[in-house]
Design an enzyme around this catalytic site. Structure first.
Site, PDB file in Angstrom:
ATOM      1  N   LYS A   1       0.840  -1.190   0.000  1.00  0.00           N
ATOM      2  CA  LYS A   1       0.000   0.000   0.000  1.00  0.00           C
ATOM      3  C   LYS A   1       0.879   1.244   0.000  1.00  0.00           C
ATOM      4  O   LYS A   1       1.874   1.316   0.710  1.00  0.00           O
ATOM      5  CB  LYS A   1      -0.910   0.027   1.239  1.00  0.00           C
ATOM      6  CG  LYS A   1      -2.018  -1.008   1.228  1.00  0.00           C
ATOM      7  CD  LYS A   1      -2.853  -0.913   2.495  1.00  0.00           C
ATOM      8  CE  LYS A   1      -3.952  -1.954   2.518  1.00  0.00           C
ATOM      9  NZ  LYS A   1      -4.748  -1.906   3.774  1.00  0.00           N
ATOM     10  N   GLU A  30     -19.072  -8.732   8.817  1.00  0.00           N
ATOM     11  CA  GLU A  30     -20.134  -8.146   9.633  1.00  0.00           C
ATOM     12  C   GLU A  30     -21.107  -9.196  10.162  1.00  0.00           C
ATOM     13  O   GLU A  30     -21.584  -9.099  11.301  1.00  0.00           O
ATOM     14  CB  GLU A  30     -20.891  -7.092   8.818  1.00  0.00           C
ATOM     15  CG  GLU A  30     -20.085  -5.864   8.463  1.00  0.00           C
ATOM     16  CD  GLU A  30     -19.292  -6.012   7.179  1.00  0.00           C
ATOM     17  OE1 GLU A  30     -18.610  -5.051   6.793  1.00  0.00           O
ATOM     18  OE2 GLU A  30     -19.351  -7.110   6.564  1.00  0.00           O
ATOM     19  N   ARG A  80     -25.276  -5.560   5.797  1.00  0.00           N
ATOM     20  CA  ARG A  80     -24.781  -6.845   5.321  1.00  0.00           C
ATOM     21  C   ARG A  80     -25.029  -7.966   6.329  1.00  0.00           C
ATOM     22  O   ARG A  80     -24.865  -9.140   6.008  1.00  0.00           O
ATOM     23  CB  ARG A  80     -23.280  -6.736   5.021  1.00  0.00           C
ATOM     24  CG  ARG A  80     -22.911  -5.546   4.163  1.00  0.00           C
ATOM     25  CD  ARG A  80     -21.467  -5.542   3.759  1.00  0.00           C
ATOM     26  NE  ARG A  80     -21.248  -6.427   2.622  1.00  0.00           N
ATOM     27  CZ  ARG A  80     -20.055  -6.665   2.088  1.00  0.00           C
ATOM     28  NH1 ARG A  80     -18.976  -6.123   2.603  1.00  0.00           N
ATOM     29  NH2 ARG A  80     -19.941  -7.468   1.053  1.00  0.00           N
TER      30      ARG A  80
END
Length: 649
Positions: free
Chosen positions: A293, A379, A407
């Site tokens: 990243k 989730e 979700r």
């Protein structure tokens, strides 16, 4: 681990990038020019995001991969799907949207994620993670049913691979056997062995036509032997490759594994991508690409979290100017309140789904590391995990953005509400959230939660009330409770050191009036008070009440407002079916709508609201202070033209 190190080109020197209006232009370049193009594209990305803000670190990590994919595959005929899409800025620049990048995440401008209506190079819209493999499998099946032969490619990050949906899709893809290419962009995992020349050679070898053909022939020969021996041969070959490459898990799911490959080395990427593209045998393939990243921009490399999503920043130093505010953010108020409560109650547990800093749980974990759980992008698991803790007498607080809690709705219904378990949901980013747009808007939680029995739903109108609601949630031990609060800073009221416990289902009046009543739920209370001020200048006095609870309703307060006023206006930052629907149902059942009461619900409109600043989005939604005034005047049979109220940004 060794990565090829790029350099950032001068902003005025991008001769290769200047010649690319679409990916077919990119394919005219010689391979030796692609490293320079990577540097130019990386420099362009840094310059653009420094002016617009947005997601930076993930995009910097996939510059070379993006170029390689568009160079090898014939997009848009070959379908390329980016999981989540926050890493797709380089993709947008290369696919005809470079001139519009200055409008990124602004009203009327480019969306911050992939969007089907924006470009033919975006075959699937995404802003929630872990959807790409399911979507591309559907595309691959459709291709085969239509007897076409284009490629279908998904690019999914290692974080997104923590979600069960990704494995459900891979399991199905391995079973179906359709030709599908999945790129695993590994920028944070520790499972990858060192990436270097030998790894690149092995990846190129096992993805080659000759190796796969030899493997096919050997498999056919082995099948002539008795079944136990044939199966043993097949497993021996798979595990031999797995020991070298680390791909045994994916092989077991039915994918042909290739990798790991240095995702910043064009010379390593191109031959493997070509081998997989040109493979004659079918079946799903997973290419494991290792990236970093923020690669190529030192400030982003040093602070991946800080540069995941950024505001405007100084390109040279990486410094992001801090917004000056006299009020703390709602997120920090929640975090601090929970920490204070947890110091008094050892049963309090904090849970987040891969958003520790976004929800403030990172601060909680600094004080209570053993009572903090980040379950990854999962989730559904987070909710049922919390339910399990609740059965054992613990007090779990599940901190999840409103848009992501969607979700896990089945788990909220079946595992929490149905069993009346005291799970506490801290719903951050409730309401419209600005530049991330409709995919991240917290528009639906009032509606989808208030439909459930055994649920208490609170909505904070300011930061002090949020503190009280955290304290109230701690005391509830026989049913679930949700606290919703907006993104951004509070309104500037004094925050108490310790929250007080609210009476369940009881609102409060902030102002008494005689002509009309405004009943607010949540963060628009200040606008309601401003609207009341404006109405008073026009000769109309207003009662302004704060419901505080969407469920249970304060029936006595609603009766009082309905009985003593000609007009009742409800205001909420939610979609149809929420607070206003429950209020109107109560009034209808009790006959108030038959006695001349004019009820005017103000909710989010029945459409997805385009991205912009939160103020722009709420203006578009028509629930600002001036809209409340217009609604009141029209209900009172008055004209309502050219009403402008100076509101806080």
């Amino acid at each position: 681990m060794c990565f090829w190190r790029p350099t950032i080109t001068n902003s005025k020197s991008k001769p290769l990038l200047d010649g690319i209006a679409k990916p077919s232009d990119l394919r005219l370049l010689e391979e030796k020019e692609l490293k320079q193009l990577s540097d130019e594209l990386r420099g362009e990305l840094i310059e653009v995001v420094s002016q617009t803000g947005g997601h930076l670190g993930a995009g910097l990590g996939v510059v070379e991969l993006t170029i390689a994919l568009h160079y090898v595959f014939n997009t848009p005929e070959d379908l390329l799907v980016w999981d989540v899409g926050h890493q797709a800025y380089p993709h947008k620049i290369l696919t005809g949207r470079r001139s519009k990048m200055a409008t990124l995440r602004k009203s009327g401008g480019l969306y911050g994620f992939t969007k089907r209506s924006e470009s033919p190079y975006d075959p699937f819209g995404a802003a929630h993670s872990s959807t790409s493999i399911s979507a591309t499998l559907g595309m691959a099946v459709a291709r085969d049913l239509d007897k076409k032969d284009h490629n279908v490619v998904a690019v999914i990050g290692d974080g997104a691979m923590s979600a069960g949906m990704a494995y459900e899709a891979m399991n199905n893809a391995g079973h179906l056997g359709n030709r599908l290419i999945v790129i695993l962009n590994d920028n944070d995992m520790s499972i990858a062995p060192p990436v270097g020349a030998m790894s690149a050679y092995l990846s190129r070898l096992i993805s080659s036509k000759s190796y796969r053909s030899l493997r096919h022939v050997a498999t056919q020969v082995a099948m002539k032997f008795p079944r136990p021996l044939a199966k043993g041969f097949q497993r021996a070959e798979e595990y031999a490759r797995g020991m070298i490459t680390g791909g045994t898990l994916f092989e077991e799911l039915g994918f042909y594994y290739v990798g790991p490959i240095d995702g910043h080395n064009i010379d390593h990427l191109l031959p493997v991508l070509r081998n997989v593209r040109d493979a004659e045998s079918g079946g799903p393939v997973l290419i494991h690409v290792v990236t970093r990243k923020g690669n190529g921009y030192p400030p982003a490399e040093k602070s991946a979290d800080k540069f995941h999503g950024v505001g405007k920043f100084n390109v040279v130093t990486g410094d992001q100017p801090k917004k000056i505010s006299n009020a703390p953010s709602y997120t920090s108020v929640f975090s601090n309140s929970l920490i204070k409560e947890a110091k008094l109650d050892p049963k309090i547990i904090a849970i987040t789904a891969a958003m520790p800093s976004g929800t403030g749980i990172d601060k909680f974990s600094e004080v209570f590391p053993e009572r903090t759980f980040d379950v990854g992008i999962a989730e559904q698991h987070a909710v049922t995990f919390a339910a399990g803790l609740a059965t054992q007498g613990y007090k779990p607080f599940v901190a999840i953005y409103s848009t992501f809690l969607q979700r896990a709705y089945d788990q909220v219904v079946h595992d929490v509400a149905l069993q009346s378990l005291p799970v506490r949901f801290a719903i951050d980013r409730a309401g419209l959230v600005g530049a991330d747009g409709p995919t991240h808007a917290g528009s639906y939680d009032i509606t989808y939660l208030s439909a459930l029995p055994n649920f208490c739903i609170m909505a904070a109108s300011d930061e002090a009330e949020l503190t009280d609601m955290v304290a109230t949630a701690v005391t509830i031990d026989d049913y679930p409770v949700a606290i919703r609060y907006p993104r951004g800073d509070g309104v500037g009221v004094e925050v108490p050191d310790k929250g007080k416990v609210l009476q369940i289902g009881k609102g409060i009046c902030h102002r008494e009036g005689s002509h009309l009543a405004i009943l607010c739920l949540g963060g628009k209370l200040q606008e309601c008070l401003m609207a009341a001020d404006e109405l008073m200048t026009r000769g109309w006095s207003s009662t302004v009440a704060n419901a505080r609870f969407a469920k249970p309703l304060d029936e006595e307060l609603i009766k009082q407002l309905a009985s003593n006023h000609e007009v009742l206006i409800t205001v909420e930052e939610g979609a149809i079916g929420g607070f206003a629907s429950h209020v109107s149902h109560f009034l209808a059942v009790n006959g108030f709508l038959e006695k001349g009461l004019k009820l005017r619900p103000m909710i989010l409109p029945d459409r997805f609201i385009s991205h912009g600043t939160p103020k722009e989005m709420y203006t578009d939604a028509a629930i600002s202070a001036s809209d409340i005034v217009k609604t009141a005047l029209l209900a009172l049979d008055q004209t309502a033209e050219n009403i402008i109220i100076e509101e806080p940004a």
